[in-house]
Design a protein around this motif. Structure first.
Motif, PDB file in Angstrom:
ATOM      1  N   ARG A   9       0.811  -1.223   0.000  1.00 15.31           N
ATOM      2  CA  ARG A   9       0.000   0.000   0.000  1.00 15.31           C
ATOM      3  C   ARG A   9       0.837   1.263   0.000  1.00 15.31           C
ATOM      4  N   ARG A  10       1.822   1.351   0.928  1.00 12.66           N
ATOM      5  CA  ARG A  10       2.694   2.526   0.979  1.00 12.66           C
ATOM      6  C   ARG A  10       3.763   2.343  -0.081  1.00 12.66           C
ATOM      7  N   HIS A  11       3.965   3.332  -0.931  1.00  9.96           N
ATOM      8  CA  HIS A  11       4.970   3.246  -2.001  1.00  9.96           C
ATOM      9  C   HIS A  11       4.744   1.982  -2.833  1.00  9.96           C
ATOM     10  N   ALA A  12       3.560   1.898  -3.439  1.00 13.60           N
ATOM     11  CA  ALA A  12       3.189   0.692  -4.195  1.00 13.60           C
ATOM     12  C   ALA A  12       4.187   0.407  -5.313  1.00 13.60           C
ATOM     13  N   ASP A  13       4.868   1.465  -5.784  1.00 15.14           N
ATOM     14  CA  ASP A  13       5.876   1.279  -6.842  1.00 15.14           C
ATOM     15  C   ASP A  13       7.053   0.437  -6.363  1.00 15.14           C
ATOM     16  N   ARG A  14       7.210   0.291  -5.045  1.00 12.18           N
ATOM     17  CA  ARG A  14       8.324  -0.500  -4.516  1.00 12.18           C
ATOM     18  C   ARG A  14       7.944  -1.969  -4.339  1.00 12.18           C
TER      19      ARG A  14
END
Lengths: 194, 194
Positions: A9-14
């Motif tokens: 959820r947080r920083h989905a790009d990671r």
């Protein structure tokens, strides 16, 4: 392997659900952190582990409190590798580079001596190449005294931060140093037993 | 700090409730593993932290799922430092040397900007000495966007294994190599941002 729990959820790009990425992170770490619920409260214990195919294996004494909770119980196994401290021009954008894996699952007791022996061989081979060929293997009483738990890697995600600090455009003119300080984990020269 | 939960049951000789021992382990680590219960299931997430006096501080975005669970909720914060692989003559006595701390507690939201600022300064100072003096500090909008959680270190224990492998007397005659392989964690040469 994507479920609502493993969606990053947080920083989905990671985030990643790629099996090879997940396996590579698991195979580089010596220790995982196992979460379980005991009398309603969360407990997190570090322990050695090994991945074989699509499962994580934990082991310990038959009386081990954590392992007994894991037999049939819900757990979360998390592995983290730290790669660098990330120093930005603003305090707000300081960070760390890391590679982590979170596995949600239920433990299953490995109950045959053959599979236990294979897991324990894999565990010592993780510490040094082919170590299981150069040590006395477990005998029947040691196998009976050892509880081995399998956690299937079916619901898992990886999360990775890499690369330099990311500052806001207006901070780039500030004079402060910014960049990475690598964290290097290496093996030292072996120290023979007395 | 000794409660039924923090009593070290396996290898009780490796346990400690000494405050200086606990603080020293916490202060050497960059990352902790935070356990909490979400919808009945255990979750373990790695995150940066800093100890100040007798509390651990975690931080993240205001919308951060874990931190919101921790505000008033039960958690377990675990920190592990790995020191060596322990290779014994028998597979059974292979081990690792480590220093770990387990803290049980409840999170409390840090709600004044002054205390938030002090914690965020301590967090960046943990990454590099006096870093908070050499970076742009958080402004009001960044402070509002950041959730800081305090977990008091009131119910905590340390567990430490050190020293050489311990083999049974009858295995000592075996020809296999035994001893320690140190695990060394160090900081590499800084890499300036592009």
């Amino acid at each position: 392997m994507l479920t609502d729990r493993t969606r990053v959820r947080r920083h989905a790009d990671r985030g990643s659900h790629d099996r090879a990425t997940i396996h590579a992170i698991l195979d580089e770490a010596y220790v995982c952190h196992v979460g379980f619920v005991a009398e309603g409260s969360p407990v997190v214990i570090p322990t050695a582990f090994v991945r074989v195919d699509d499962a994580i294996y934990l082991h310990g004494a038959v009386a081990n409190h954590m392992l007994r909770s894991l037999a049939g119980g819900a757990c979360c196994v998390t592995v983290t590798l730290l790669d660098a401290l990330v120093l930005a021009k603003s305090a707000f954008h300081h960070s760390m580079n890391y590679r982590s894996v979170v596995v949600f699952g239920r433990g299953r007791v490995v109950d045959t001596h053959d599979q236990k022996r294979a897991v324990l061989d894999a565990l010592v081979d993780r510490l040094a190449p082919q170590r299981s060929l150069h040590t006395r293997g477990p005998d029947d009483s040691e196998l009976r005294a050892t509880l081995v738990i399998e956690v299937p890697i079916t619901e898992a995600s990886a999360k990775i931060r890499s690369g330099p600090p990311v500052d806001s455009a207006e901070d780039l003119v500030l004079p402060h140093w910014s960049g990475l300080i690598p964290i290097v984990t290496s093996l030292g020269a072996p120290i023979p037993a007395p």
